[in-house]
Design a protein around this motif. Structure first.
Motif, PDB file in Angstrom:
ATOM      1  N   LEU A  84      23.956   6.230  38.105  1.00  0.00           N
ATOM      2  CA  LEU A  84      23.911   7.737  38.630  1.00  0.00           C
ATOM      3  C   LEU A  84      24.318   7.941  40.012  1.00  0.00           C
ATOM      4  O   LEU A  84      25.010   8.814  40.361  1.00  0.00           O
ATOM      5  N   LEU A  85      24.066   6.727  40.812  1.00  0.00           N
ATOM      6  CA  LEU A  85      24.643   6.966  41.990  1.00  0.00           C
ATOM      7  C   LEU A  85      26.011   6.349  42.318  1.00  0.00           C
ATOM      8  O   LEU A  85      26.350   5.438  41.872  1.00  0.00           O
ATOM      9  N   THR A  86      26.616   6.777  43.403  1.00  0.00           N
ATOM     10  CA  THR A  86      27.922   6.105  43.900  1.00  0.00           C
ATOM     11  C   THR A  86      27.910   5.763  45.397  1.00  0.00           C
ATOM     12  O   THR A  86      27.175   6.323  46.151  1.00  0.00           O
ATOM     13  N   ASP A  89      27.589   8.938  47.534  1.00  0.00           N
ATOM     14  CA  ASP A  89      26.261   9.853  47.546  1.00  0.00           C
ATOM     15  C   ASP A  89      25.152   9.355  48.605  1.00  0.00           C
ATOM     16  O   ASP A  89      25.650   8.658  49.370  1.00  0.00           O
ATOM     17  N   ALA A  91      20.839   8.972  48.689  1.00  0.00           N
ATOM     18  CA  ALA A  91      19.599   8.991  47.847  1.00  0.00           C
ATOM     19  C   ALA A  91      18.496   8.873  49.024  1.00  0.00           C
ATOM     20  O   ALA A  91      18.467   8.518  50.013  1.00  0.00           O
ATOM     21  N   ASN A 138      24.910  15.894  50.006  1.00  0.00           N
ATOM     22  CA  ASN A 138      25.412  15.008  48.991  1.00  0.00           C
ATOM     23  C   ASN A 138      24.075  14.059  48.366  1.00  0.00           C
ATOM     24  O   ASN A 138      24.177  13.123  47.698  1.00  0.00           O
ATOM     25  N   THR A 139      22.889  14.660  48.774  1.00  0.00           N
ATOM     26  CA  THR A 139      21.812  13.820  47.991  1.00  0.00           C
ATOM     27  C   THR A 139      21.808  14.163  46.366  1.00  0.00           C
ATOM     28  O   THR A 139      21.531  15.077  45.982  1.00  0.00           O
ATOM     29  N   ARG A 140      21.962  12.958  45.896  1.00  0.00           N
ATOM     30  CA  ARG A 140      22.034  12.868  44.434  1.00  0.00           C
ATOM     31  C   ARG A 140      20.781  12.612  43.640  1.00  0.00           C
ATOM     32  O   ARG A 140      20.729  12.842  42.825  1.00  0.00           O
ATOM     33  N   ALA A 141      19.834  11.882  44.456  1.00  0.00           N
ATOM     34  CA  ALA A 141      18.741  11.334  43.584  1.00  0.00           C
ATOM     35  C   ALA A 141      17.467  11.090  44.563  1.00  0.00           C
ATOM     36  O   ALA A 141      17.880  10.376  45.796  1.00  0.00           O
ATOM     37  N   ALA A 169      18.952  17.782  43.326  1.00  0.00           N
ATOM     38  CA  ALA A 169      18.794  16.155  43.237  1.00  0.00           C
ATOM     39  C   ALA A 169      18.202  15.776  41.904  1.00  0.00           C
ATOM     40  O   ALA A 169      17.388  16.740  41.492  1.00  0.00           O
TER      41      ALA A 169
END
Length: 379
Positions: A84-86, A89, A91, A138-141, A169
């Motif tokens: 899910l993360l790159t 991103d 987190a 850009n917080t993805r999770a 997120a």
């Protein structure tokens, strides 16, 4: 000397007898799931599918085909985090996490991903007021444990989930310590991905685990290989659960997990939790006021994992754990428990902590023996 097993947070030792019977039968009868139309292959396929359905029911996953099986929660967490993360991103995680969460996140951080942590204080309590300020565009999770494997404390997951979703997120939840031990519904909690292992409170065999994935969450496959379908496609099949299940599944272990899930659903997780909680409280109340004993964690919370961790004066946790085993036959877990950030917050990097963890198969007599043992060592 009969061993008193108080290390269920590491793995469940005492399991329903039907779990072993199911594994033995599957070893002799199960073929390769989804790899043929003959009886042995179909038997394995049916077992795997039925186990998905039971796991979805127990854990509140909306769709059984969104339960993907893995070897353990470490593998599941790596799949979720890395899928899910790159590096582009950001987190957020917490100081309570196990290395199964931390090390994949640190690996992505070394590739350029932003990473922030919600801090814990000297008692292991999270500073929820600081969470809002950690989010970035850009917080993805947010990746968070459902219960600390060191203290047993359970974060306020609905609060964390609500804030994560308000910022667009996802919430990846590590349920290693709670799946099977605490009534759990990933949808009600707000988890987008829930990672679990089969060998702890789910009472299944080692080598089993998985992810429960909310519909609409797209995880890139970590592994690619044989799937039994779309053999001429150069890419891993896109549909869940095949997307995340490259290679032969552990059908023998999943047969045991199936029997364990049936047991949990029949007995009621809430009933097993009540028993574990009673045993945990009996031990906690017995040791908390012993001079020289420090207990870690918040025991005022209405719900927590059945864990009591402590130290005796300045004794090394390994020495204490060995003395408990040699003198009383009590099996516990000393050391750092793969949770370095929490030990730094608690100030126990050098001493470690002795963890007592309970199961519904323990007895009151065993708990009372453990209390006496701690009291004798403290003297």
């Amino acid at each position: 000397m009969t061993e008193i097993y108080l290390d269920s947070a590491a793995t469940s030792l005492h399991k329903p007898p039907q779990v072993a019977r199911a594994v033995a039968e599957a070893i002799c009868t199960a073929g390769n799931a989804a790899r043929g139309a003959h009886g042995a292959s179909m038997a394995a396929s049916r077992t795997v599918y039925d186990t998905r359905c039971l796991a979805a029911r127990l854990l509140g996953c909306p769709r059984p085909d969104h339960v993907a099986f893995t070897a353990n929660s470490t593998m599941a967490l790596n799949m979720a985090i890395c899928g899910l993360l790159t590096p582009e991103d950001h987190a957020i995680s917490t100081d309570l996490e196990h290395n199964s969460v931390l090390r994949p996140l640190y690996a992505l951080q070394r590739q350029g991903m932003g990473l922030s942590f919600l801090p814990a204080d000297g008692n292991g309590r999270l500073d929820y007021d600081a969470l809002e300020g950690l989010f970035r565009p850009n917080t993805r999770a947010v990746v968070c444990t459902h219960a600390s494997n060191v203290t047993g404390d359970m974060p306020d997951i609905p609060r964390i989930a609500a804030l994560a979703h308000a910022h667009g997120a996802l919430l990846i939840l590590d349920a290693s310590q709670t799946a099977g031990a605490v009534p759990l519904d990933m949808t009600a909690l707000g988890a987008d991905v829930l990672c679990f292992t089969g060998h702890k409170s789910l009472l299944g065999p080692q080598g089993t685990g998985g992810l429960c994935i909310r519909p609409g969450v797209e995880i890139r496959p970590l592994l690619r290989g044989g799937s039994g379908v779309h053999s001429f496609d150069p890419d891993q099949p896109a549909a869940y659960p095949t997307r995340l299940e490259a290679g032969t599944l552990n059908s023998h272990g999943l047969a045991g997990l199936h029997a364990a899930l049936e047991y949990l659903l029949a007995e009621g997780v809430e009933n097993l939790y009540a028993r574990e909680h009673t045993l945990m409280r009996r031990f906690y109340l017995g040791v908390r006021d012993i001079p020289g004993v420090r207990v870690y964690g918040d025991f005022s919370a209405p719900c927590r994992a059945a864990i009591v961790s402590l130290n005796i004066r300045d004794l090394d946790s390994g020495e204490v754990s060995d003395a408990l085993l040699q003198g009383w036959g009590i099996a516990t877990r000393p050391g750092a428990h793969c949770a370095p950030r929490l030990h730094r917050a608690l100030g126990t990097e050098r001493q470690g902590i002795v963890r007592f963890s309970f199961s519904p198969f323990n007895t009151s007599q065993e708990i009372d023996t453990a209390v006496r043992a701690v009291a004798d060592l403290a003297r």
